[in-house]
Scaffold this motif. Structure first.
Motif, short mmCIF file in Angstrom:
data_model
loop_
_atom_site.label_atom_id
_atom_site.label_comp_id
_atom_site.label_asym_id
_atom_site.label_seq_id
_atom_site.Cartn_x
_atom_site.Cartn_y
_atom_site.Cartn_z
N GLN A 14 26.63 30.43 32.16
CA GLN A 14 26.71 31.46 31.08
C GLN A 14 28.14 31.51 30.53
O GLN A 14 28.97 30.97 30.99
CB GLN A 14 26.71 32.80 32.02
N GLN A 15 28.27 32.26 29.42
CA GLN A 15 29.35 32.32 28.79
C GLN A 15 30.09 33.72 29.38
O GLN A 15 29.56 34.60 29.58
CB GLN A 15 29.18 32.46 27.29
N SER A 16 31.45 33.66 29.28
CA SER A 16 32.25 34.85 29.51
C SER A 16 31.95 35.45 30.75
O SER A 16 31.60 34.95 31.67
CB SER A 16 32.20 35.69 28.35
N GLY A 63 34.45 29.04 29.29
CA GLY A 63 34.95 29.75 28.19
C GLY A 63 36.00 30.73 28.69
O GLY A 63 36.26 31.64 27.83
N THR A 64 36.31 30.62 29.85
CA THR A 64 37.26 31.64 30.49
C THR A 64 38.31 30.96 31.41
O THR A 64 38.30 29.90 31.64
CB THR A 64 36.56 32.81 31.59
N ASP A 112 37.20 30.08 34.71
CA ASP A 112 36.60 28.64 34.69
C ASP A 112 37.31 27.65 34.79
O ASP A 112 37.37 26.65 35.67
CB ASP A 112 35.33 28.64 33.51
N SER A 155 28.23 28.32 35.70
CA SER A 155 28.65 27.63 34.48
C SER A 155 27.71 27.72 33.27
O SER A 155 27.92 27.26 32.24
CB SER A 155 29.02 26.03 34.89
#
Length: 269
Positions: A191-193, A172-173, A176, A189
């Motif tokens: 984790q979020q943000s 979500g970045t 990424d 990958s």
């Protein structure tokens, strides 16, 4: 004589309502696209994330685009606020619009498709659709060409140091997405943000490439000190010298220079 006065009147109206000095841009990529469209003379202020080109940093700043104030924007007397969809708080932008200042929000999520949409949207708002079509075609061609370059599918991470603690980019970045376009595997990958990372998590995941930003290296006291940090030092990336430093907006902004970032990463030996 009357025709002459009418002509002067029209000229004055055009000068007042026209293109010179009427825009506040919120978001580094937004500002960069305004410059790429040749409309930089219309900018009267930007925000703290507007780092490229260097001339943008010389303009007055209204704070950080995710945390703006009504007073900061209104004090610049803009006709238009051109904002990333991530700019805010939303109620502040709503209040600015209620005061009669035009607010236009443009796509700004962490995908290359959003970049393409953003270019077209900004060009439409600025009445430069022909220039926008040319820029969009150039950016698409450059990205597609960069994607044809050979690459090694390294296990990689992008870390930033803003407060003295390393944070790694998850899904979500834009970081990424950049790693995906470079052909790398993002080792965070799951984790979020952005999340703080420890020496132990780095050692467990064994990154083969570490990507970071110019500001993060400066915050760490230089590249040598960055590489000596216990979080970084005992990784395969550090051992092989595969630490890549990108300018902050190039690494994090998903802007019209995206192909340059892809090329740099795909060139990692």
């Amino acid at each position: 004589m009357r025709k002459f006065l009418v002509a002067i009147g029209l000229s004055l109206f055009t000068s007042i309502a026209g293109a010179a000095g009427d825009i506040v841009s919120l978001g580094g990529s937004v500002t960069e696209i305004v410059y790429a469209l040749g409309q930089e003379k219309r900018l009267i202020a930007t925000d703290m994330s507007s780092l490229y080109p260097s001339e943008a940093k010389e303009l007055p700043q209204v704070g950080y685009y995710r945390n703006i104030s009504v007073e900061g924007i209104v004090s610049t007397a803009p006709a238009l606020v051109l904002a990333s969809e991530n700019a805010g708080p939303k109620e502040v932008l709503d209040r600015i619009a209620e005061l009669g200042i035009k607010v236009e929000r443009v796509s700004d999520d962490s995908t290359v498709e959003s970049l393409y949409q953003r270019i077209s949207q900004i060009a439409k708002v600025l009445n430069t659709e022909q220039e926008g079509a040319v820029l969009l075609a150039e950016v698409k061609a450059a990205v597609e060409n960069a994607m044809t370059l050979s690459t090694t599918p390294y296990r990689a991470t992008l870390v930033v140091n803003r407060t003295g603690t390393f944070q790694a980019a998850g899904v979500g970045t834009s970081a990424d997405e950049l790693m995906r376009l470079a052909g790398f595997e993002n080792i965070f990958s799951e984790q979020q943000s952005y999340k703080p990372v420890s020496k132990e998590s780095f050692l467990e995941r064994q990154p083969e490439v570490i990507i970071t930003t110019t500001a993060s290296v400066e915050k760490s006291g230089g590249l040598t000190q960055f590489a000596k940090d216990p979080v970084i030092a005992n990784t395969p990336a550090a051992a092989a010298g595969r630490i890549v430093v990108l300018d902050d907006l190039l690494a994090l902004g998903m802007g019209p220079r995206l192909d340059q970032a892809i090329r740099q990463l795909r060139a990692v030996p």
